[in-house]
Design an enzyme around this catalytic site. Sequence first.
Site, PDB file in Angstrom:
ATOM      1  CB  ALA A  56      -0.863  -0.009   1.247  1.00  0.00           C
ATOM      2  N   GLY A  91       0.409  -4.894   1.013  1.00  0.00           N
ATOM      3  CA  GLY A  91      -0.816  -4.929   0.202  1.00  0.00           C
ATOM      4  C   GLY A  91      -0.614  -5.628  -1.135  1.00  0.00           C
ATOM      5  CD  GLU A 123      -2.495  -7.300   3.290  1.00  0.00           C
ATOM      6  OE1 GLU A 123      -2.153  -6.149   2.944  1.00  0.00           O
ATOM      7  OE2 GLU A 123      -3.084  -7.539   4.355  1.00  0.00           O
ATOM      8  CD  GLU A 167       1.703  -5.380   5.861  1.00  0.00           C
ATOM      9  OE1 GLU A 167       2.471  -6.325   6.091  1.00  0.00           O
ATOM     10  OE2 GLU A 167       0.961  -5.338   4.859  1.00  0.00           O
TER      11      GLU A 167
END
Length: 260
Positions: free
Chosen positions: A66, A112, A115, A135
């Site tokens: 992200a 992300g 993911e 993260e």
Amino acid sequence: MSYENILVEQKDSRAVITINRPTKLNALNKATIKDLQEAFKALDKDKTVKAIIITGSGEKAFVAGADISEFAHFSERKAHKLSEKGQEQLFSFVENLSTPVIAAVNGFALGGGLELAMACHFRVASDNAKMGLPEVSLGVIPGYGGTQRLPQLVGKGIAMEMIMTAGMMDAQKALSHGLVNYVVTQDELMPLCVKLASKISNNSSVAIGYAIKAVNAGFKNDVDGYKAEIKAFGKCFGTEDFKEGTSAFLEKRKAEFPGS
Ligand code: COA
């Protein structure tokens, strides 16, 4: 339809989505997530599309996570909303699409990015790929389904280690843990994904949609996967694809599935 940060190419019965922010290693900012939501929605509605391949542009990254610059200043409430909306509108949405989605992991798939790859129905990696959920090194946890899908794919112990160490797993190790189905060179990555997409396209898209539903049901706490399978199995018998598939077999010819 044209998009700001992704490219969508349709050929034969497949679509290829390329996340196109190579200077930012294809990090998922708000605009890219919106593009992806819209593209997946449109492609799933398009009955000529039998499989979707998603990859990153450039030779370095699938998606490096992200976009950290966008959420660094978020409040708890905003962060909660970001995770909730993202999961609902993109990550769980992709996982539950009736059109198969293959992730062509062509480099870093972090946070992300991993993911997103894990929300796809399966993954193929190039040998330079590196995967991880870093993260906790930023003081946060995966928020787009990573704590749930990683243990489903690699088992709880390996997932715990990956998440806690924030380490990266190389492609061969990812293959040995079932995180990816194949490892090939970068040059071979797209041809293999196209070959798999084309194999998928020969089969009944309606049956594949029901199969995805039944498999996913087994990973939901509030649904009995076996019951979901029985329901989906029964429904197949009411489809034109089933009539065509069984008739073609009995008539010793190749099935031409109408997709209904
Ligand atoms: N969010 C925002 N920008 C990112 C990013 C992310 N997740 N990942 C990479 N970028 C940007 C970098 O800031 C850099 O931009 P700049 O050139 O404007 O400074 C550009 O992409 C290239 O990245 P860089 O770090 O210079 O490449 P590298 O080869 O040295 O390192 C990584 C590659 C993947 C190891 C490193 O970029 C990285 O650790 N990224 C963050 C991974 C992460 O923590 N993801 C989870 C987020 S929740």
